[in-house]
Design a protein around this motif. Structure first.
Motif, PDB file in Angstrom:
ATOM      1  N   ARG A  33      95.200  54.946  71.701  1.00  0.00           N
ATOM      2  CA  ARG A  33      93.898  55.126  72.357  1.00  0.00           C
ATOM      3  C   ARG A  33      92.759  55.210  71.350  1.00  0.00           C
ATOM      4  N   THR A  34      93.079  55.527  70.104  1.00  0.00           N
ATOM      5  CA  THR A  34      92.020  55.758  69.127  1.00  0.00           C
ATOM      6  C   THR A  34      91.900  54.645  68.101  1.00  0.00           C
ATOM      7  N   THR A  35      93.020  54.028  67.747  1.00  0.00           N
ATOM      8  CA  THR A  35      93.002  53.049  66.657  1.00  0.00           C
ATOM      9  C   THR A  35      93.438  51.681  67.158  1.00  0.00           C
ATOM     10  N   LEU A  36      92.630  50.658  66.809  1.00  0.00           N
ATOM     11  CA  LEU A  36      93.002  49.295  67.160  1.00  0.00           C
ATOM     12  C   LEU A  36      94.201  48.881  66.308  1.00  0.00           C
ATOM     13  N   PRO A  37      95.309  48.486  66.918  1.00  0.00           N
ATOM     14  CA  PRO A  37      96.476  48.130  66.100  1.00  0.00           C
ATOM     15  C   PRO A  37      96.232  46.844  65.324  1.00  0.00           C
ATOM     16  N   PRO A  38      96.752  46.755  64.080  1.00  0.00           N
ATOM     17  CA  PRO A  38      96.656  45.494  63.336  1.00  0.00           C
ATOM     18  C   PRO A  38      97.735  44.528  63.821  1.00  0.00           C
ATOM     19  N   LEU A  39      97.703  43.323  63.285  1.00  0.00           N
ATOM     20  CA  LEU A  39      98.780  42.379  63.607  1.00  0.00           C
ATOM     21  C   LEU A  39      99.993  42.724  62.750  1.00  0.00           C
ATOM     22  N   TYR A  40     101.144  42.866  63.387  1.00  0.00           N
ATOM     23  CA  TYR A  40     102.373  43.089  62.653  1.00  0.00           C
ATOM     24  C   TYR A  40     103.217  41.833  62.729  1.00  0.00           C
ATOM     25  N   GLN A  41     103.964  41.599  61.653  1.00  0.00           N
ATOM     26  CA  GLN A  41     104.858  40.455  61.680  1.00  0.00           C
ATOM     27  C   GLN A  41     106.196  40.885  62.251  1.00  0.00           C
ATOM     28  N   VAL A  42     106.578  40.284  63.365  1.00  0.00           N
ATOM     29  CA  VAL A  42     107.860  40.627  63.988  1.00  0.00           C
ATOM     30  C   VAL A  42     108.967  39.842  63.301  1.00  0.00           C
ATOM     31  N   ARG A  43     108.731  38.575  63.120  1.00  0.00           N
ATOM     32  CA  ARG A  43     109.634  37.688  62.396  1.00  0.00           C
ATOM     33  C   ARG A  43     108.770  36.624  61.738  1.00  0.00           C
ATOM     34  N   ASP A  44     109.372  35.668  61.110  1.00  0.00           N
ATOM     35  CA  ASP A  44     108.600  34.587  60.526  1.00  0.00           C
ATOM     36  C   ASP A  44     107.891  33.815  61.640  1.00  0.00           C
ATOM     37  N   GLY A  45     106.549  33.727  61.582  1.00  0.00           N
ATOM     38  CA  GLY A  45     105.804  32.984  62.597  1.00  0.00           C
ATOM     39  C   GLY A  45     105.605  33.738  63.891  1.00  0.00           C
ATOM     40  N   HIS A  46     106.012  34.964  63.951  1.00  0.00           N
ATOM     41  CA  HIS A  46     105.870  35.748  65.176  1.00  0.00           C
ATOM     42  C   HIS A  46     105.090  37.020  64.854  1.00  0.00           C
ATOM     43  N   VAL A  47     103.880  37.142  65.417  1.00  0.00           N
ATOM     44  CA  VAL A  47     103.074  38.327  65.152  1.00  0.00           C
ATOM     45  C   VAL A  47     102.711  39.008  66.463  1.00  0.00           C
ATOM     46  N   ALA A  48     102.492  40.319  66.402  1.00  0.00           N
ATOM     47  CA  ALA A  48     102.083  41.061  67.595  1.00  0.00           C
ATOM     48  C   ALA A  48     101.152  42.186  67.185  1.00  0.00           C
ATOM     49  N   ARG A  49     100.180  42.482  68.063  1.00  0.00           N
ATOM     50  CA  ARG A  49      99.172  43.492  67.775  1.00  0.00           C
ATOM     51  C   ARG A  49      99.531  44.758  68.561  1.00  0.00           C
ATOM     52  N   CYS A  50     100.514  45.562  68.024  1.00  0.00           N
ATOM     53  CA  CYS A  50     100.975  46.757  68.727  1.00  0.00           C
ATOM     54  C   CYS A  50     101.485  47.772  67.711  1.00  0.00           C
ATOM     55  N   HIS A  51     101.076  49.031  67.877  1.00  0.00           N
ATOM     56  CA  HIS A  51     101.492  50.084  66.942  1.00  0.00           C
ATOM     57  C   HIS A  51     102.997  50.298  66.946  1.00  0.00           C
ATOM     58  N   LEU A  52     103.675  49.902  67.996  1.00  0.00           N
ATOM     59  CA  LEU A  52     105.095  50.214  68.100  1.00  0.00           C
ATOM     60  C   LEU A  52     106.002  49.166  67.471  1.00  0.00           C
ATOM     61  N   VAL A  53     105.395  48.059  67.018  1.00  0.00           N
ATOM     62  CA  VAL A  53     106.223  46.989  66.448  1.00  0.00           C
ATOM     63  C   VAL A  53     107.086  47.489  65.279  1.00  0.00           C
ATOM     64  N   PRO A  54     106.523  48.262  64.313  1.00  0.00           N
ATOM     65  CA  PRO A  54     107.352  48.675  63.164  1.00  0.00           C
ATOM     66  C   PRO A  54     108.632  49.409  63.586  1.00  0.00           C
ATOM     67  N   GLU A  55     108.491  50.380  64.494  1.00  0.00           N
ATOM     68  CA  GLU A  55     109.699  51.131  64.822  1.00  0.00           C
ATOM     69  C   GLU A  55     110.619  50.376  65.771  1.00  0.00           C
ATOM     70  N   ARG A  56     110.049  49.495  66.620  1.00  0.00           N
ATOM     71  CA  ARG A  56     110.904  48.752  67.549  1.00  0.00           C
ATOM     72  C   ARG A  56     111.550  47.541  66.884  1.00  0.00           C
ATOM     73  N   ARG A  88     103.222  51.148  79.258  1.00  0.00           N
ATOM     74  CA  ARG A  88     104.244  52.153  79.573  1.00  0.00           C
ATOM     75  C   ARG A  88     104.686  52.890  78.305  1.00  0.00           C
ATOM     76  N   LEU A  89     104.393  52.338  77.125  1.00  0.00           N
ATOM     77  CA  LEU A  89     104.842  52.956  75.871  1.00  0.00           C
ATOM     78  C   LEU A  89     103.695  53.621  75.127  1.00  0.00           C
ATOM     79  N   VAL A  90     102.580  53.849  75.828  1.00  0.00           N
ATOM     80  CA  VAL A  90     101.353  54.258  75.140  1.00  0.00           C
ATOM     81  C   VAL A  90     101.534  55.594  74.390  1.00  0.00           C
ATOM     82  N   ARG A  91     100.866  55.702  73.236  1.00  0.00           N
ATOM     83  CA  ARG A  91     100.844  56.929  72.437  1.00  0.00           C
ATOM     84  C   ARG A  91      99.408  57.306  72.127  1.00  0.00           C
ATOM     85  N   GLU A  92      99.258  58.440  71.473  1.00  0.00           N
ATOM     86  CA  GLU A  92      97.916  58.918  71.193  1.00  0.00           C
ATOM     87  C   GLU A  92      97.151  57.930  70.298  1.00  0.00           C
ATOM     88  N   GLU A  93      97.820  57.440  69.240  1.00  0.00           N
ATOM     89  CA  GLU A  93      97.099  56.587  68.283  1.00  0.00           C
ATOM     90  C   GLU A  93      96.625  55.274  68.940  1.00  0.00           C
TER      91      GLU A  93
END
Lengths: 312, 334
Positions: free
Chosen positions: B298-321, B291-296
């Motif tokens: 569809r084109t780029t595989l998101p890397p793993l982002y660190q949400v908190r210590d020990g919590h990672v997620a593979r989504c482009h929106l993690v940094p801004e959220r 539901r939050l999809v953006r242009e990037e």
């Protein structure tokens, strides 16, 4: 378990009665008058009528059937119209020869067929599997009387290694075995092909099941997994073994005729051409009885292998 | 040193429909005595991961790369004989459907005994005695009868207890449980779950617990990894995951699950279906349903982002959220 055995035994009785009715009806519905084969060509109509009465052919069919059945149950299969010998004796002698042939052909075809089938299944998709499948198709496709003739031409006529005809009673065991060799091979070809195919597909069915993966997941080696697969496939294979043995016992008319092997098939062939009804009936009835008993034995053996069967 | 360390594991199957990429770089670690839940829909690669850990995929039409370090030995580099020594001994597998995973023509007792004979070389009488102990361990009311029974003669719950007894026969350190409660009645599910949790604690087992049921994961796991299209898209300690789902797919899973106090709040299904593993998109595999999809996306595989210590997620929106930054690949292990 014992209730199941009892039920199977009781079920065999109506099957046998049904077989006897079919045997009796089939022979009587076939065109042609048996009298014409035995009576001299210049026999008078009155003589023929007298002979018909003597053999009981003047009675209605149901009466003939019951008289016949009562005698059969007492072990009296009547006398041969052609030879006047007791049918039971002829059938007994022929059955002995056929049994020997069927046993040796079964030993050969079951051993090789099961081996090839399992080999093919465990090497599924590879060269060996395809080779085995080709062998199997040749086995089921080649007409065995033709294979018999080819065997005779090659081994008896060209090479002169093995006798082409008969079952030698003189000359001892070696001579008897030499006479058996070619008919055994000819008779073994079809069951060999059938078994290779059935065993392969049965083993593949089992190999595709999840418990085989579970067996490997607990660290079992190839031999142990193989044993599990064989035990699981055994009931299905046993069914086919029983049927094939039955076919070899009775279905070898052509092979026995080609090799002049004095078995049931040869006797049947003779009886058909001589319109020898009592012999024909006797042979078919004895073979049908064997078949029913064989299947009964197979069913009972299956319950020993597969604990689920007795429940149904 | 971890008991199990999976690094960049890729599994591809050669099929008639082309190359199916079942696993696309799965990385996780598991220490002794901890429970990791692998969450996700059917076809997300959970079962493939478990089977790859034991090296069970047929080599003829499977391509496997990456590492599966089990007690520091790479399963992918072992030959079949060495793998057999590990299976059932170091790590055991419990299947979803005990009725199909048990051999129908062998008794439960025989199936336990043969495992003991295989790995322990026990004499039959000793193996019988040990089998009896194992049946007691999985809390069966009539142990002798259980040992003599064929799989079709006992209930689903009893069969699964038998399966667990087989898996635990040679005291493995790692239990791989492939949806072990899914095929059972609800009341039996709870019993088996409690049994597994109890055994895990008593025996100090490490468990990889595959499930699609968030409730089950919450019940048993210390940590959860959410899988989608052959990748881990989010991983966190179980409480953290429920408190702060960072990947839209994880959020979707939670909204599609009945929870306490659910009355009056409609369940929200995730629209669409998982992607075809034979034709994965270039970017995020979840983009088409997000539901939050953006242009990037569809084109780029998101890397793993660190949400908190020990919590990672593979989504482009993690940094801004969540205000997080991407973590370098070498440290991308939760």
């Amino acid at each position: 378990m014992w209730a199941y055995v009892g039920r199977r035994l009781l079920l065999a009785i109506p099957t046998l009665v049904g077989a006897s009715i079919i045997v009796f009806a089939m022979v009587h519905l076939a065109p042609g008058d048996p009298m014409s084969a035995v009576m001299p060509v210049d026999a008078s109509q009155a003589d023929i009528e007298a002979a018909r009465r003597a053999y009981g052919f003047d009675q209605p069919l149901p009466v003939q059937y019951f008289r016949w059945l009562v005698r059969v149950v007492q072990g009296d299969l009547g006398k041969s119209i052609a030879t006047r010998r007791p049918v039971l004796q002829d059938v007994y002698d022929a059955l002995k020869n056929s049994l020997v042939l069927a046993l040796s052909a079964s030993l050969l075809s079951f051993g090789i067929g099961i081996g090839l089938g399992l080999l093919a299944a465990f090497r599924q998709g590879r060269v060996l599997d395809k080779l085995m499948s080709a062998v199997a198709i040749v086995g089921v496709s080649v007409p065995h009387y033709w294979a018999g003739i080819i065997l005779i031409i090659f081994f008896s006529v060209q090479l002169n290694w093995l006798p082409a005809m008969g079952a030698s009673a003189e000359g001892g065991a070696v001579e008897y075995l030499r006479h058996m060799a070619l008919p055994t091979i000819a008779l073994a070809l079809i069951p060999l092909g059938v078994l290779t195919r059935v065993v392969r597909s049965a083993a593949l069915d089992i190999l595709a099941q999840e418990f085989v993966l579970a067996l490997r997941a607990k660290g079992l080696g190839r031999a142990a997994v193989f044993a599990h697969v064989v035990k699981n496939a055994a009931p299905q294979i046993l069914t086919v073994l029983g049927l094939q043995f039955g076919f070899q016992l009775g279905g070898s008319v052509l092979v026995e005729t080609v090799f002049s092997w004095p078995g049931t098939g040869y006797l049947m062939n003779l009886a058909i051409f001589q319109r020898d009804l009592p012999v024909l009936q006797g042979v078919i009835l004895v073979l049908a009885t064997f078949f029913v008993l064989l299947n009964l034995a197979v069913d009972l053996m299956q319950t020993l292998v597969d604990p689920r069967i007795a429940r149904h | 040193m971890s008991l199990l360390s999976v690094r960049d594991l890729r599994v591809e199957f050669d099929t008639r429909d082309g190359l199916v990429r079942a696993l696309n770089g799965v990385t996780f670690e598991l220490d002794k005595g901890l429970v990791l839940a692998l969450l996700g829909e059917s076809g997300s690669g959970k079962s493939v991961t478990l089977r790859a850990i034991l090296g069970l995929h047929p080599p003829s039409h499977t391509r496997i790369s990456g590492e599966v370090l089990l007690k520091d030995r790479d399963v992918n580099r072992l030959d079949e004989v060495e793998r057999r020594a590990i299976r059932g001994r170091v790590a055991s597998l419990v299947f979803q459907e005990p009725i199909t995973a048990l051999d129908p023509v062998y008794t439960i007792g025989d199936q336990i005994v043969e495992t003991l004979v295989r790995h322990r070389g026990l004499a039959p009488a000793d193996a019988r005695r040990r089998a009896r102990e194992l049946i007691d361990l999985v809390q069966v009311p009539a142990p002798e009868r259980m040992l003599r029974s064929y799989p079709h003669e006992i209930s689903g719950g009893m069969r699964q207890r038998g399966m667990i007894a087989i898996a635990l026969a040679c005291e493995p350190e790692l239990l791989l449980a492939d949806e072990p409660t899914t095929a059972l009645d609800v009341t039996v599910q709870a019993q088996i779950l409690w049994l597994l949790r109890d055994l895990q604690r008593r025996l100090g087992l490490a468990v990889v617990f595959v499930t699609h049921d968030l409730g089950v994961a919450a019940e048993i796991a210390d940590e959860a990894a959410v899988m989608y299209a052959g990748r881990i898209v989010e991983q966190a300690p179980i409480g953290e995951l429920f408190a702060r789902p960072a990947h839209p797919y994880t959020e979707g899973l939670m909204q599609a699950t009945v929870r306490r106090g659910q009355r009056g709040i409609p369940l929200v299904p995730i629209p669409g279906a998982p992607p075809n593993l034979a034709a994965l998109p270039a970017g995020c595999a979840f983009a088409a349903r997000c539901r939050l999809v953006r242009e990037e996306c569809r084109t780029t595989l998101p890397p793993l982002y660190q949400v908190r210590d020990g919590h990672v997620a593979r989504c482009h929106l993690v940094p801004e959220r969540f205000g997080a930054s991407p973590i370098p690949k070498a440290a991308s292990v939760a």
